[in-house]
Scaffold this motif. Structure first.
Motif, short mmCIF file in Angstrom:
data_model
loop_
_atom_site.label_atom_id
_atom_site.label_comp_id
_atom_site.label_asym_id
_atom_site.label_seq_id
_atom_site.Cartn_x
_atom_site.Cartn_y
_atom_site.Cartn_z
N THR A 34 0.69 -1.25 0.06
CA THR A 34 -0.09 -0.04 0.03
C THR A 34 0.83 1.24 0.15
O THR A 34 1.99 1.24 0.80
N LEU A 35 0.46 2.08 -0.79
CA LEU A 35 1.37 3.67 -0.70
C LEU A 35 0.29 4.47 -0.37
O LEU A 35 -0.82 4.78 -1.10
N VAL A 36 0.63 5.28 0.43
CA VAL A 36 -0.16 6.63 0.96
C VAL A 36 0.66 7.79 0.64
O VAL A 36 1.83 7.91 0.94
N SER A 37 0.06 8.64 -0.12
CA SER A 37 0.69 9.91 -0.32
C SER A 37 -0.20 10.85 -0.35
O SER A 37 -1.56 10.81 -0.50
N ASN A 38 0.15 12.31 -0.02
CA ASN A 38 -0.78 13.37 0.16
C ASN A 38 -1.16 13.80 -1.25
O ASN A 38 -1.75 15.10 -1.30
N SER A 39 -0.70 13.26 -2.34
CA SER A 39 -1.13 13.90 -3.50
C SER A 39 -1.29 12.68 -4.73
O SER A 39 -0.74 11.67 -4.44
N LYS A 40 -2.17 13.13 -5.48
CA LYS A 40 -2.50 11.93 -6.49
C LYS A 40 -1.62 12.06 -7.43
O LYS A 40 -1.51 11.17 -8.47
N TYR A 41 -0.53 12.92 -7.45
CA TYR A 41 0.60 13.07 -8.45
C TYR A 41 1.89 12.99 -8.13
O TYR A 41 2.12 13.03 -6.75
N ILE A 42 2.84 12.57 -8.95
CA ILE A 42 4.06 12.80 -8.65
C ILE A 42 4.45 14.08 -9.28
O ILE A 42 4.20 14.42 -10.52
N THR A 43 5.26 14.85 -8.46
CA THR A 43 5.72 16.42 -8.84
C THR A 43 7.29 16.16 -9.45
O THR A 43 7.94 15.69 -8.63
N MET A 44 7.29 16.81 -10.42
CA MET A 44 8.90 17.00 -11.31
C MET A 44 9.38 17.99 -10.65
O MET A 44 9.73 18.92 -11.29
N ARG A 45 9.91 17.75 -9.16
CA ARG A 45 10.22 18.59 -8.47
C ARG A 45 11.63 19.46 -9.10
O ARG A 45 11.65 20.46 -9.09
#
Ligand SMILES: Cc1cc2nc3c(=O)[nH]c(=O)nc-3n(C[C@H](O)[C@H](O)[C@H](O)COP(=O)(O)OP(=O)(O)OC[C@H]3O[C@@H](n4cnc5c(N)ncnc54)[C@H](O)[C@@H]3O)c2cc1C
Length: 396
Positions: A34-45
């Motif tokens: 399971t992966l929990v993240s605070n965003s639906k996206y990965i940001t290309m920081r």
């Protein structure tokens, strides 16, 4: 069923979840990932200094759905290692058998009066989009003192890349006349530029900044910030409507809730298997981990290290849970590639950052990194996605 919980869907977390799922699948484990993240996206920081930041993120769900990883949105708040639980803001709790912490980093706060209210930054997707909206507003606004002055606070890699991109950023909203009028100022409290890049690439960086007409204040700190000006530690006042803070990064505060001492950047000390010292069922990777890449050098907060560390952390968390041999993280080859705007780019190798090439000839390499290498795999089949992120024959 046992479970592996990954916190954070960035460069390290994506690779950790995929490698954990891969190992579970290959070894017939009865384990959920399971992966929990605070965003639906990965940001290309690493690209957030560029024009059009709104385009610089990619959805994660298609990848996780195809790979059979359970993806939840939530903001992890604290860890109870004795109960093996992670609490989310809002009260939800997740249990784990192995935890992989990959919640990344945040802008290091600058304790200066007025900065929190009036400073911009490009550390996160939301912040970069807000700064871009500010540039768009300025382009349409009446001329006021300081409207054409852009002060970047912090001459590390991000500050330098942004300074050298500012003319393009301003032109993208206000046209070339606005870009030509712009005064770009770089303020740095150290006595040198790009301290973390070391001495070797500095002459190239200085040349690029000089050719772009960037005004540099070394050995200077901001002592006060307001909507229309700032004051430097030597008392000088600069009228500006745009203060952009690039003061470096500190690891996610969730690391400090594990209960072991974190380093000065807030990172969790990990062993060569990327297990947190003192809490062996908790792995950490990316900007949250203080990990050695070889016998003497520590990983730096970078995609280069986050991506590979993520692979090992997921791989090892799954194999450890299944009672299988784990693999020591090693990443001895270190390179940097820095965008220098109109000058081109600079590429260095090794920890002494020896300049291998600079100028326009490096542009294609920087574009390949920024536009291909750091991007997640296509959401095709489970097998293709997992294969794309396995530890390769070079151990990366
Ligand atoms: C402007 C800028 C320029 C950069 N340039 C470069 C460069 O040129 N080269 C380079 O290698 N690196 C660069 N970096 C650094 C690089 O982006 C980071 O080192 C890298 O993103 C670290 O990856 P990560 O997976 O550890 O963390 P992140 O990419 O930060 O991902 C962390 C993830 O965790 C999520 N998250 C955070 N907190 C929580 C929480 N409490 N609960 C749940 N989810 C959470 C976030 O939403 C995010 O998805 C740059 C960074 C910035 C900001």
């Amino acid at each position: 069923m046992q479970n592996i919980l990954v916190i954070g869907g960035g460069f390290a977390g994506l690779n950790a979840a995929l490698n954990a799922a891969d190992q579970v699948g290959q070894n017939g484990g009865d384990i959920a990932v399971t992966l929990v993240s605070n965003s639906k996206y990965i940001t290309m920081r690493p690209r957030l200094y560029e024009v059009n930041p709104e385009a610089l993120r990619e959805p994660l769900r298609p990848i996780f759905d195809a790979a059979g990883i359970d993806f939840k949105i939530g903001n992890a708040d604290s860890i109870d290692s004795s109960q093996r639980t992670v609490s989310l803001q809002g009260g939800e709790t997740f249990t784990y058998d192995r935890l992989v912490l990959t919640a990344g980093s945040q802008l290091k706060p600058l304790p200066v009066s007025g900065i929190a209210e009036h400073g911009f930054n490009i550390d996160s997707y939301d912040a970069a989009v807000a700064f871009d909206a500010h540039l768009a507003r300025l382009a349409g606004a009446e001329e006021t003192p300081g409207a054409d002055t852009f002060v970047i606070v912090g001459a590390g890699i991000t500050g330098i890349e942004l300074a050298l991109e500012m003319h393009t950023r301003i032109a993208s909203h206000g046209g070339s006349a606005a870009a030509q009028r712009a005064r770009i100022v770089l303020v740095e409290r150290d006595d040198v530029l790009g301290l973390e890049m070391g001495d070797n690439p500095r002459p190239v960086i200085e040349k690029a900044l000089a050719e772009a007409g960037v005004e540099i204040h070394l050995g200077s700190e901001v002592s006060e910030a307001a909507a229309d000006h700032l004051v430097l530690s030597n008392g000088a006042r600069i009228d500006t409507a745009s203060i952009i803070v690039t003061s470096g990064m500190v690891a996610s505060p969730i690391g400090a809730t594990v209960g072991v001492d974190v380093d000065e950047q807030g990172r969790l000390p990990v062993d060569e298997m990327l297990r947190t010292q003192g809490s062996p069922e908790i792995f950490a990777a990316g900007d949250m981990a203080r990990a050695y890449v070889d016998d003497s050098n520590l990983a730096v907060m970078s995609c280069q290290h986050a991506g590979t560390m993520g692979k090992y952390a997921g791989h090892n968390a799954a194999r450890d849970l299944m009672g299988l041999e784990t693999r020591a993280y090693r990443q001895p080859n270190y390179v940097t590639c820095m965008d220098l705007g109109a000058y081109g780019a600079v590429f260095t190798t090794g920890w002494d950052r020896v300049v291998e090439a600079s100028g326009p000839e490096v542009n294609a390499r920087k574009r390949m990194i920024n536009e291909q290498l750091i991007y997640p795999p296509e959401a095709t089949s489970r097998e293709e996605i997992l294969a794309a992120r396995r530890i390769d024959e070079n151990g990366r």
